[in-house]
Design an enzyme around this catalytic site. Structure first.
Site, PDB file in Angstrom:
ATOM      1  N   HIS A 158      88.898  56.071  10.658  1.00  0.00           N
ATOM      2  CA  HIS A 158      89.890  55.966   9.766  1.00  0.00           C
ATOM      3  C   HIS A 158      91.023  55.034  10.042  1.00  0.00           C
ATOM      4  O   HIS A 158      91.474  54.419   9.403  1.00  0.00           O
ATOM      5  CB  HIS A 158      90.212  57.544   9.602  1.00  0.00           C
ATOM      6  CG  HIS A 158      89.337  58.437   9.139  1.00  0.00           C
ATOM      7  ND1 HIS A 158      89.497  59.795   8.992  1.00  0.00           N
ATOM      8  CD2 HIS A 158      88.188  58.294   8.909  1.00  0.00           C
ATOM      9  CE1 HIS A 158      88.614  60.539   8.550  1.00  0.00           C
ATOM     10  NE2 HIS A 158      87.562  59.408   8.261  1.00  0.00           N
TER      11      HIS A 158
ATOM     12  N   ASP B 247      96.146  59.458  12.303  1.00  0.00           N
ATOM     13  CA  ASP B 247      94.590  59.826  12.906  1.00  0.00           C
ATOM     14  C   ASP B 247      94.728  59.691  14.462  1.00  0.00           C
ATOM     15  O   ASP B 247      93.953  60.219  14.828  1.00  0.00           O
ATOM     16  CB  ASP B 247      93.933  58.767  12.285  1.00  0.00           C
ATOM     17  CG  ASP B 247      93.428  59.061  10.825  1.00  0.00           C
ATOM     18  OD1 ASP B 247      93.262  60.061  10.716  1.00  0.00           O
ATOM     19  OD2 ASP B 247      93.483  58.200  10.008  1.00  0.00           O
TER      20      ASP B 247
ATOM     21  N   HIS C 258      86.921  68.340   7.784  1.00  0.00           N
ATOM     22  CA  HIS C 258      87.644  68.783   9.108  1.00  0.00           C
ATOM     23  C   HIS C 258      88.641  69.819   8.904  1.00  0.00           C
ATOM     24  O   HIS C 258      88.690  70.729  10.001  1.00  0.00           O
ATOM     25  CB  HIS C 258      88.694  67.395   9.654  1.00  0.00           C
ATOM     26  CG  HIS C 258      87.684  66.244  10.207  1.00  0.00           C
ATOM     27  ND1 HIS C 258      88.376  65.099  10.180  1.00  0.00           N
ATOM     28  CD2 HIS C 258      86.342  66.077  10.148  1.00  0.00           C
ATOM     29  CE1 HIS C 258      87.496  64.172  10.425  1.00  0.00           C
ATOM     30  NE2 HIS C 258      86.295  64.732  10.536  1.00  0.00           N
TER      31      HIS C 258
ATOM     32  N   TYR D 175      92.683  51.945   8.118  1.00  0.00           N
ATOM     33  CA  TYR D 175      94.224  51.877   7.719  1.00  0.00           C
ATOM     34  C   TYR D 175      94.759  50.588   8.316  1.00  0.00           C
ATOM     35  O   TYR D 175      95.532  49.863   7.468  1.00  0.00           O
ATOM     36  CB  TYR D 175      94.940  53.023   8.170  1.00  0.00           C
ATOM     37  CG  TYR D 175      94.436  54.122   7.253  1.00  0.00           C
ATOM     38  CD1 TYR D 175      94.667  54.107   5.706  1.00  0.00           C
ATOM     39  CD2 TYR D 175      94.248  55.550   7.764  1.00  0.00           C
ATOM     40  CE1 TYR D 175      94.112  55.252   5.161  1.00  0.00           C
ATOM     41  CE2 TYR D 175      93.747  56.646   7.023  1.00  0.00           C
ATOM     42  CZ  TYR D 175      93.881  56.515   5.552  1.00  0.00           C
ATOM     43  OH  TYR D 175      93.449  57.639   4.805  1.00  0.00           O
TER      44      TYR D 175
ATOM     45  N   GLU E 151      88.384  64.316   5.743  1.00  0.00           N
ATOM     46  CA  GLU E 151      89.369  65.167   6.158  1.00  0.00           C
ATOM     47  C   GLU E 151      89.266  66.599   5.690  1.00  0.00           C
ATOM     48  O   GLU E 151      89.653  67.582   6.251  1.00  0.00           O
ATOM     49  CB  GLU E 151      90.627  64.585   5.920  1.00  0.00           C
ATOM     50  CG  GLU E 151      91.064  63.410   6.419  1.00  0.00           C
ATOM     51  CD  GLU E 151      91.207  63.339   8.002  1.00  0.00           C
ATOM     52  OE1 GLU E 151      90.988  64.435   8.629  1.00  0.00           O
ATOM     53  OE2 GLU E 151      91.451  62.288   8.788  1.00  0.00           O
TER      54      GLU E 151
END
Length: 390
Positions: free
Chosen positions: A173, A139, A270, A177, A267
């Site tokens: 994001h 990311d 995106h 994580y 995602e």
């Protein structure tokens, strides 16, 4: 009897000619060489005028890249500082859709995950921790591209709004994580190893290097780089997303799997936006070039999840995972407006439901399809009036 003319080329003129385009001409080509300027007469022939004109035109065009000038998305836009009036309504709708999907890492409940984590087999813990390490680093790479390249190149206000919001979501994001790694991994040395995955893990480094090369490539067009980063978010993430959804199918790690739903949805958006930007390009890369970029990404992702970090560690079939990655690549090719490459079916039935709207009780937990109230609604939908018939 003709009177003697004064020379056309005075001393001042001759000094000016030092900067003239004629100085660049080679005199080896006698046919196109104009008469000497030191004589008392200059023949104003069409050939001589054309030499001056052509050279001047070349000089004026030199600083400008025709491909940029021909692209409405990339062309200098003095109105880029103001949002309204909206010119690209489809791009603006994508931005509003992203805005409506905003969430934060604090909204994900990880309290039940610790018990599940400790009950996992060592191979399963190894796989999950390494996938999270890849995600945490990737990311940041996507953001590097958005900040260093795309946000500076694209001049359309609506697209810059989307990129700005995407940067914020990629940060969330990455935070999510990192929080997952911080929650599951108690050993400080192992945690440090995972946080530095780009340097410590060859399999992660290979994927990162591929993406970073596209950021630094000054020769690649914007269209080629849009395809490359659509591949990063659409293909490089796909197998890892599927592996975590596989854990959800087994009823494991509710916090991890719920955050995976939210992130995979983001995602996907995106990736759809990258395809939309590609469709707006006037000069698109050739289909063969796009196929080359996509197949390279497929090969790297297949190697990552079947050799370097095989999904068999969590009980998944490596052959089916290869097929799934090819299926995702074909879907991306169709979105970009090209033909499929691999022509395979989706081998994972549990991944078919990812795009369907969830029916989760909102008061139990936020659903993965959550959008912020009123963001996508028209202003008239929320108005209060007293003109109803009774």
């Amino acid at each position: 009897m003709l009177s003697v003319r004064t020379p056309l080329a005075t001393i001042a003129d001759q000094q000016q000619l030092q900067l003239s385009p004629l100085k660049r001409l080679t005199l080896a080509d006698k046919e196109n060489t104009p008469p000497t300027l030191s004589s008392t007469r200059v023949l104003a022939s069409k050939a001589a005028r054309r030499i001056f004109q052509d050279s001047a035109e070349l000089e004026s065009k030199a600083p400008t890249n025709p491909s940029v000038e021909d692209e409405p998305l990339l062309r200098e836009n003095p109105r880029r500082f103001v949002v309204f009036p909206i010119e690209y309504h489809d791009i603006w709708q994508m931005y509003k859709k992203a805005e409506a999907s905003f969430w934060t890492a604090e909204e994900v409940d990880l309290s039940k995950d610790i018990q599940h984590w400790e009950a996992l087999k060592p191979d399963e813990r190894h796989f999950i921790s390494h996938v999270l390490a890849f995600f945490a680093a990737s990311d940041g790479i996507v953001n590097e591209n958005l900040v260093e390249r795309f946000s500076q190149e694209v001049q359309v206000t609506e697209a810059r709004c989307f990129y700005g919001f995407q940067i914020a979501m990629e940060n969330i994001h990455s935070e999510m994580y990192s929080l997952l790694i911080d929650t599951y991994i108690k050993d400080p040395k192992e945690r440090e190893y995972l946080f530095n995955a780009i340097e410590t893990m060859p399999c992660v480094k290979k994927k990162a290097d591929w993406a970073l090369r596209w950021i630094g490539d000054k020769e690649a067009t914007y269209g080629e780089r849009v395809v490359a980063f659509a591949a990063v978010e659409g293909i490089f993430f796909s197998g890892s997303f599927a592996s975590i959804f596989w854990l959800k199918k087994r009823g494991l790690m509710p916090g991890l799997t719920f955050s995976n739903e939210l992130i995979s949805r983001d995602e996907g958006l995106h990736c759809d936006f990258a395809c939309l930007m590609f469709k707006h390009l006037v000069h698109k890369p050739a289909e063969q070039r796009v196929r080359e970029i996509i197949t390279n990404a497929v090969r790297i992702e297949q190697e990552f999840l079947t050799e370097a970090l095989p999904v068999k560690l969590i009980g998944m079939n490596c052959t089916l995972m290869k097929q799934y990655i090819e299926f995702v690549a074909d879907r991306l090719m169709l979105e970009l407006g090209f033909n499929k490459i691999f022509r395979v079916e989706n081998p994972f039935d549990f991944m078919e439901n990812i795009s369907l709207e969830g029916k989760t009780n909102f008061f139990e937990k936020r659903v993965g399809e959550y959008q912020r109230m009123g963001v996508m609604s028209n202003s008239t939908e929320n108005s209060f009036t007293l003109d109803a018939d009774f």
